[in-house]
Each structure stands twice: as C-alpha cells, then as structure tokens.
Design a protein around this motif. Structure first.
Motif, PDB file in Angstrom:
ATOM      1  N   GLU A  62       0.852  -1.169   0.000  1.00  0.00           N
ATOM      2  CA  GLU A  62       0.000   0.000   0.000  1.00  0.00           C
ATOM      3  C   GLU A  62       0.894   1.227   0.000  1.00  0.00           C
ATOM      4  OE1 GLU A  62      -1.483   0.858   4.347  1.00  0.00           O
ATOM      5  OE2 GLU A  62      -1.964  -1.200   3.809  1.00  0.00           O
ATOM      6  N   THR A  63       0.418   2.266  -0.626  1.00  0.00           N
ATOM      7  CA  THR A  63       1.181   3.487  -0.706  1.00  0.00           C
ATOM      8  C   THR A  63       0.970   4.272   0.580  1.00  0.00           C
ATOM      9  OG1 THR A  63       0.845   3.512  -3.089  1.00  0.00           O
ATOM     10  CG2 THR A  63       1.582   5.560  -2.061  1.00  0.00           C
ATOM     11  N   VAL A  64       2.059   4.610   1.241  1.00  0.00           N
ATOM     12  CA  VAL A  64       1.983   5.345   2.494  1.00  0.00           C
ATOM     13  C   VAL A  64       2.798   6.623   2.341  1.00  0.00           C
ATOM     14  CG1 VAL A  64       2.489   5.297   4.955  1.00  0.00           C
ATOM     15  CG2 VAL A  64       1.780   3.208   3.805  1.00  0.00           C
ATOM     16  N   VAL A  65       2.215   7.739   2.717  1.00  0.00           N
ATOM     17  CA  VAL A  65       2.898   9.019   2.664  1.00  0.00           C
ATOM     18  C   VAL A  65       3.458   9.308   4.047  1.00  0.00           C
ATOM     19  CG1 VAL A  65       2.635  11.491   2.253  1.00  0.00           C
ATOM     20  CG2 VAL A  65       1.366   9.856   0.859  1.00  0.00           C
ATOM     21  N   ASP A  66       4.743   9.646   4.105  1.00  0.00           N
ATOM     22  CA  ASP A  66       5.392   9.949   5.384  1.00  0.00           C
ATOM     23  C   ASP A  66       5.260  11.443   5.661  1.00  0.00           C
ATOM     24  OD1 ASP A  66       6.880   9.914   7.684  1.00  0.00           O
ATOM     25  OD2 ASP A  66       8.791   9.464   6.715  1.00  0.00           O
ATOM     26  N   SER A  67       4.604  11.796   6.754  1.00  0.00           N
ATOM     27  CA  SER A  67       4.408  13.200   7.117  1.00  0.00           C
ATOM     28  C   SER A  67       5.530  13.721   8.019  1.00  0.00           C
ATOM     29  CB  SER A  67       3.055  13.366   7.810  1.00  0.00           C
ATOM     30  OG  SER A  67       3.009  12.570   8.978  1.00  0.00           O
ATOM     31  N   THR A  68       6.542  12.915   8.249  1.00  0.00           N
ATOM     32  CA  THR A  68       7.652  13.296   9.118  1.00  0.00           C
ATOM     33  C   THR A  68       8.568  14.290   8.409  1.00  0.00           C
ATOM     34  OG1 THR A  68       7.571  11.042   9.989  1.00  0.00           O
ATOM     35  CG2 THR A  68       9.475  12.370  10.593  1.00  0.00           C
ATOM     36  N   VAL A  69       9.022  15.297   9.152  1.00  0.00           N
ATOM     37  CA  VAL A  69      10.019  16.237   8.641  1.00  0.00           C
ATOM     38  C   VAL A  69      11.343  15.890   9.316  1.00  0.00           C
ATOM     39  CG1 VAL A  69      10.690  18.666   8.445  1.00  0.00           C
ATOM     40  CG2 VAL A  69       8.270  18.036   8.332  1.00  0.00           C
ATOM     41  N   MET A  77      16.985  14.899  13.840  1.00  0.00           N
ATOM     42  CA  MET A  77      15.657  14.838  14.438  1.00  0.00           C
ATOM     43  C   MET A  77      14.622  14.426  13.395  1.00  0.00           C
ATOM     44  SD  MET A  77      16.583  16.027  17.393  1.00  0.00           S
ATOM     45  CE  MET A  77      15.463  16.873  18.464  1.00  0.00           C
ATOM     46  N   ALA A  78      13.553  13.819  13.875  1.00  0.00           N
ATOM     47  CA  ALA A  78      12.369  13.515  13.074  1.00  0.00           C
ATOM     48  C   ALA A  78      11.193  14.181  13.790  1.00  0.00           C
ATOM     49  CB  ALA A  78      12.162  12.009  12.973  1.00  0.00           C
ATOM     50  N   VAL A  79      10.433  15.006  13.062  1.00  0.00           N
ATOM     51  CA  VAL A  79       9.374  15.795  13.686  1.00  0.00           C
ATOM     52  C   VAL A  79       8.049  15.563  12.963  1.00  0.00           C
ATOM     53  CG1 VAL A  79       8.600  18.128  14.289  1.00  0.00           C
ATOM     54  CG2 VAL A  79      11.035  17.580  14.342  1.00  0.00           C
ATOM     55  N   ILE A  80       7.029  15.281  13.759  1.00  0.00           N
ATOM     56  CA  ILE A  80       5.652  15.254  13.267  1.00  0.00           C
ATOM     57  C   ILE A  80       5.017  16.525  13.813  1.00  0.00           C
ATOM     58  CG2 ILE A  80       3.424  14.091  13.335  1.00  0.00           C
ATOM     59  CD1 ILE A  80       5.479  12.469  11.895  1.00  0.00           C
ATOM     60  N   GLY A  81       4.588  17.388  12.919  1.00  0.00           N
ATOM     61  CA  GLY A  81       4.040  18.660  13.355  1.00  0.00           C
ATOM     62  C   GLY A  81       2.681  18.930  12.752  1.00  0.00           C
ATOM     63  N   THR A  82       2.086  20.007  13.230  1.00  0.00           N
ATOM     64  CA  THR A  82       0.809  20.461  12.715  1.00  0.00           C
ATOM     65  C   THR A  82       0.818  21.985  12.754  1.00  0.00           C
ATOM     66  OG1 THR A  82      -1.576  20.163  12.886  1.00  0.00           O
ATOM     67  CG2 THR A  82      -0.390  20.456  14.952  1.00  0.00           C
ATOM     68  N   LYS A  83      -0.071  22.582  12.011  1.00  0.00           N
ATOM     69  CA  LYS A  83      -0.208  24.036  12.038  1.00  0.00           C
ATOM     70  C   LYS A  83      -1.366  24.382  12.951  1.00  0.00           C
ATOM     71  CE  LYS A  83       1.432  27.251   8.949  1.00  0.00           C
ATOM     72  NZ  LYS A  83       1.851  27.825   7.866  1.00  0.00           N
ATOM     73  N   TYR A  84      -1.130  25.290  13.886  1.00  0.00           N
ATOM     74  CA  TYR A  84      -2.163  25.723  14.815  1.00  0.00           C
ATOM     75  C   TYR A  84      -2.043  27.227  14.978  1.00  0.00           C
ATOM     76  CZ  TYR A  84      -4.884  26.202  19.101  1.00  0.00           C
ATOM     77  OH  TYR A  84      -5.812  26.583  20.038  1.00  0.00           O
ATOM     78  N   GLN A  85      -3.095  27.957  14.650  1.00  0.00           N
ATOM     79  CA  GLN A  85      -3.114  29.415  14.725  1.00  0.00           C
ATOM     80  C   GLN A  85      -1.887  30.014  14.042  1.00  0.00           C
ATOM     81  OE1 GLN A  85      -3.646  30.409  18.858  1.00  0.00           O
ATOM     82  NE2 GLN A  85      -5.751  29.703  18.872  1.00  0.00           N
ATOM     83  N   ASP A  86      -1.631  29.605  12.814  1.00  0.00           N
ATOM     84  CA  ASP A  86      -0.537  30.098  11.962  1.00  0.00           C
ATOM     85  C   ASP A  86       0.856  29.813  12.499  1.00  0.00           C
ATOM     86  OD1 ASP A  86      -2.272  31.061  10.014  1.00  0.00           O
ATOM     87  OD2 ASP A  86      -2.520  32.982  11.041  1.00  0.00           O
ATOM     88  N   GLU A  87       0.987  28.890  13.436  1.00  0.00           N
ATOM     89  CA  GLU A  87       2.302  28.495  13.940  1.00  0.00           C
ATOM     90  C   GLU A  87       2.468  26.985  13.783  1.00  0.00           C
ATOM     91  OE1 GLU A  87       3.916  31.350  17.328  1.00  0.00           O
ATOM     92  OE2 GLU A  87       2.217  30.138  18.010  1.00  0.00           O
ATOM     93  N   LEU A  88       3.714  26.567  13.582  1.00  0.00           N
ATOM     94  CA  LEU A  88       4.013  25.139  13.558  1.00  0.00           C
ATOM     95  C   LEU A  88       4.139  24.643  14.991  1.00  0.00           C
ATOM     96  CD1 LEU A  88       6.712  24.815  10.745  1.00  0.00           C
ATOM     97  CD2 LEU A  88       4.376  23.931  10.717  1.00  0.00           C
TER      98      LEU A  88
END
Length: 181
Positions: free
Chosen positions: A33-40, A87-98
């Motif tokens: 299955e195709t999996v997209v890695d969201s890690t930076v 480092m490996a980071v999983i992030g999200t955007k919240y109120q225009d900030e990472l």
C-alpha cells in the motif's frame, strides 16, 4: 501532400502513444500500500529553547516549531534536543504556527540496545545489526514513518527514549531495552 499527411499522422500517433505511457497506472499487489510519510527530518538548530525547536530540514529550510506542555497539541519530545542532533518531527499548524506533536531524536536512537531476548544495534542508514545468533527473524532495517519506528515490518510507538533506556510499544505490549556500552 501525401507525405505531409503521413508525417502528421505519424507525429500524432507518436504523441498519443507518449501520452498514454505517462498515464498508465501501476497496479500494486494486495500486500503493498502506498503510504505518505508526514515526518520532517533535519538537524536541531542553535535557536532551540525550552518551548521551541529550530529544525534545519534536510531540504535546507529553517523551521520553528512550538513545543507545548499541555492541551490538545501537547508535544512529545523523545531523546532530548541537542544542537546538531538529527531529528524527526511530526508537526501540525495551529493558529498560523508550527506545533511539534512528536519529536524523535534520531541521534539518541542510534546505538546498541539489549533486553532479555534481544541484542541489537540501530545504525545510521537504516541498518539494524543483531547480536543474537539463535533469533529466527532478526531485525535488519529501521526507519521512522509518521512518528512510528519500523523495525523490518514491525511497527512500534516509541513510548520513551532516554540516555540509557528505550521503551517500544505495539499491540502486544511495551518492550524495554537498555543501552549497551
């Protein structure tokens, strides 16, 4: 005139065939299955503070992540934050900030680990070396995928990562490892 018609027809057929090659779908087997890695991925920067993480990404971008102690966007920092560490980071955007949801210090993850039945070394380049000769299917590869540690095809959440301890969790339970010197 007939020559031009044949050349034009040949050109159209050639272009039509070329286009079809680009749009052909590749079929995958049922197991894949195709999996997209969201890690930076990147290196911990010098402007990292108590509530921030500066990450110089592998693409060369400098990113500032907020680290939260509580709330809906609590940051889980595993293995510490040392300038220059990978480092490996999983992030999200919240109120225009990472905002970092999970930070894994890959430099801290590298090294020799052992438990009652396992004795292995996580090396750079996705290599795992096992030191237990009688093991049926030793881990040989590792990677981080969407904040999870994959050892071969086994997927674990990193429950805890310290200077001398590693706790991995999956549906079977939590596995404890001690760093070898």
């Amino acid at each position: 005139m007939k020559k031009w018609s044949i050349m034009l027809l040949s050109l159209l057929l050639f272009l039509g065939c070329s286009e079809r090659k680009k749009t052909v779908k590749v079929e995958q087997s049922k197991d894949e299955e195709t999996v997209v890695d969201s890690t930076v991925y990147g290196v911990c920067g010098e402007s990292t503070g108590m509530h921030t993480l500066e990450l110089i990404s592998d693409e060369g971008d400098t990113l500032q992540y907020m680290l939260n102690d509580d709330g809906d966007y609590k940051s889980d920092v595993l293995g510490g934050k040392m300038v220059g560490d990978h480092m490996a980071v999983i992030g999200t955007k919240y109120q225009d900030e990472l905002v970092a949801r999970k930070v894994i210090n890959l430099t801290s993850l590298l090294g020799k680990w052992m438990s009652i039945d396992k004795n292995f070394e996580i090396q750079e380049g996705g290599i795992v070396k096992s030191f237990v000769r009688s093991e049926k299917s030793p881990w040989t590869t590792w990677k981080i995928l969407n904040g999870q540690l994959m050892l071969n095809k086994d997927t674990f959440s990193i429950y805890s990562l310290g200077a001398d301890s590693l706790y991995l969790e999956n549906k079977v339970g939590i596995f404890a490892y001690q760093r070898q010197k």
